[in-house]
Design a protein around this motif. Structure first.
Motif, short mmCIF file in Angstrom:
data_model
loop_
_atom_site.label_atom_id
_atom_site.label_comp_id
_atom_site.label_asym_id
_atom_site.label_seq_id
_atom_site.Cartn_x
_atom_site.Cartn_y
_atom_site.Cartn_z
N THR A 172 2.57 7.47 -4.39
CA THR A 172 1.71 6.28 -4.80
C THR A 172 0.95 5.77 -3.57
O THR A 172 -0.23 5.24 -4.04
N GLY A 173 1.71 5.33 -2.86
CA GLY A 173 0.91 4.95 -1.49
C GLY A 173 1.02 3.30 -1.31
O GLY A 173 2.01 2.70 -2.01
N ALA A 174 0.11 2.80 -0.40
CA ALA A 174 0.19 1.53 0.03
C ALA A 174 -1.29 0.70 0.08
O ALA A 174 -2.24 1.71 0.09
N SER A 175 -1.61 -0.38 -0.22
CA SER A 175 -2.80 -0.81 -0.06
C SER A 175 -3.31 -1.08 1.25
O SER A 175 -2.61 -0.75 2.33
N PRO A 176 -4.66 -0.77 1.30
CA PRO A 176 -5.49 -0.90 2.96
C PRO A 176 -5.11 -2.13 3.46
O PRO A 176 -4.90 -2.23 4.70
#
Length: 343
Positions: free
Chosen positions: A50-54
């Motif tokens: 899903t990841g992470a925000s910049p």
């Protein structure tokens, strides 16, 4: 998710990490699950896609908080580590040494000396501690083979010769790995090393711990100013942290392999915590992964006497000690790289 030794582990594959002020916020389908102040953290490890925000990645880089992305199987995907530490002179020396096969072979020989020494002593410890439950003669034969390979390393001149000797010794070492598994043999067995994907529970555990240890080594190398992607034994390949893999070779037996054997032999993991996919891949469920992470962090807090420094340190600091010793060698402060030799 769990915070251990200032590292936040996010084990849910559906979690998304974002930034709110000075906090990392863990979201699941836009619902806030947890928030943790960044000033409490030295690292974040997240499992999933899903990841992470910049914004969070930038903040972690700015604050020198390592952010590592792993698959649900525990395989490293990418990491954010911020600005390289140290000075350009050290890294230029590292690159020059890496470009020279002769100079690379000298460091690689010491790294593999550590690997074979440590592998042999994992076997010797097993024969000492469980002599009534093991085929001691069989294990002693393999220990003797590795001892001979250890001696042969010292006269090897090229990377090809070194790899050949190491490969045969590693094959012998893994030939008795299953013998050292003493509990739940029907569920936890080792036939051969399988990586992508792991095809049994033991390989799933090994791959997971190798990944965690590799991440620690890469962070340690960065912290002393070295480039974890430029190795001596492992040659350049895009996206591969070759130097981290180099140091992993000498540390995997005493740190990772013994840990996995302990997990199984003390029944800290159960066969029901693993799922076999249609492809044959074996993966851990979230509860098992959390239990393994907790045990791993406890292991890293245990103390030992460092064989070269002659100081008591935590196991978790061994990658940092070896990274520092390697940097000192490259700077010319040490005549050669002193490998970690455990007994």
């Amino acid at each position: 998710m769990k915070i251990l030794l200032n590292t936040l582990y996010v084990t849910s594959p559906d979690a998304y990490l974002s930034l709110d002020g000075e906090n990392v916020v863990i979201l699941n389908e836009d619902e806030e699950i947890k928030r943790v102040p960044l000033h409490n953290l030295e690292g974040i490890v997240t499992f999933g896609y899903t990841g992470a925000s910049p914004a969070l990645m930038g903040k972690c880089a700015e604050n020198k908080i390592s952010l590592s992305f792993l698959t649900t199987h525990g395989r490293f995907i990418a990491g954010v580590h911020g600005v390289e530490q140290g000075n350009v002179t050290l890294r230029k020396t590292q690159y020059r040494v890496s470009d020279s096969e002769e100079a690379s072979a000298a460091i690689a020989r010491n790294i593999l000396t550590g690997k074979l020494f440590n592998s042999r002593w994992v076997i010797e410890r097993a024969t000492r501690d469980y002599s009534l439950r093991l085929d001691v003669e069989k294990l002693k034969r393999v220990s003797g083979f590795i001892a001979d390979a250890y001696a042969a390393l010292q006269s090897a001149k090229t990377l090809g010769e070194l790899r050949g000797i190491e490969g045969e010794a590693a094959q012998q070492y893994f030939s008795v790995f299953d013998d050292m598994i003493l509990q739940s043999k029907d569920d936890f067995f080792f036939r051969t090393r399988s990586r992508r994907p792991p095809l049994d529970r033991v390989n799933a555990l090994l791959s997971f711990i190798y990944t965690l240890l590799g991440n620690d080594i890469a962070s340690a190398l960065t912290s002393v100013g070295l480039d974890s992607y430029v190795g001596f034994l492992h040659r350049d390949r895009p996206g591969r942290r070759s130097l981290a893999l180099d140091l992993l070779e000498e540390l995997r037996a005493p740190l990772a392999d013994r840990f996995v054997l302990t997990l199984i032999n003390t029944r800290q993991v159960d066969a029901s915590g693993f799922t076999v996919k249609e492809s044959g891949a074996v993966i851990m469920d979230d509860d098992t992964r959390r239990a393994v992470l907790t045990a791993w962090q406890k292991r890293k807090q245990e103390q030992l006497s460092h064989p070269f420094l002659n100081e008591k340190i935590a196991w978790g600091l061994v990658p940092y000690a070896q990274s520092l010793l390697l940097a000192r060698h490259l700077r010319g402060d040490l005549d050669e790289y002193p490998p970690f030799l455990w007994k």
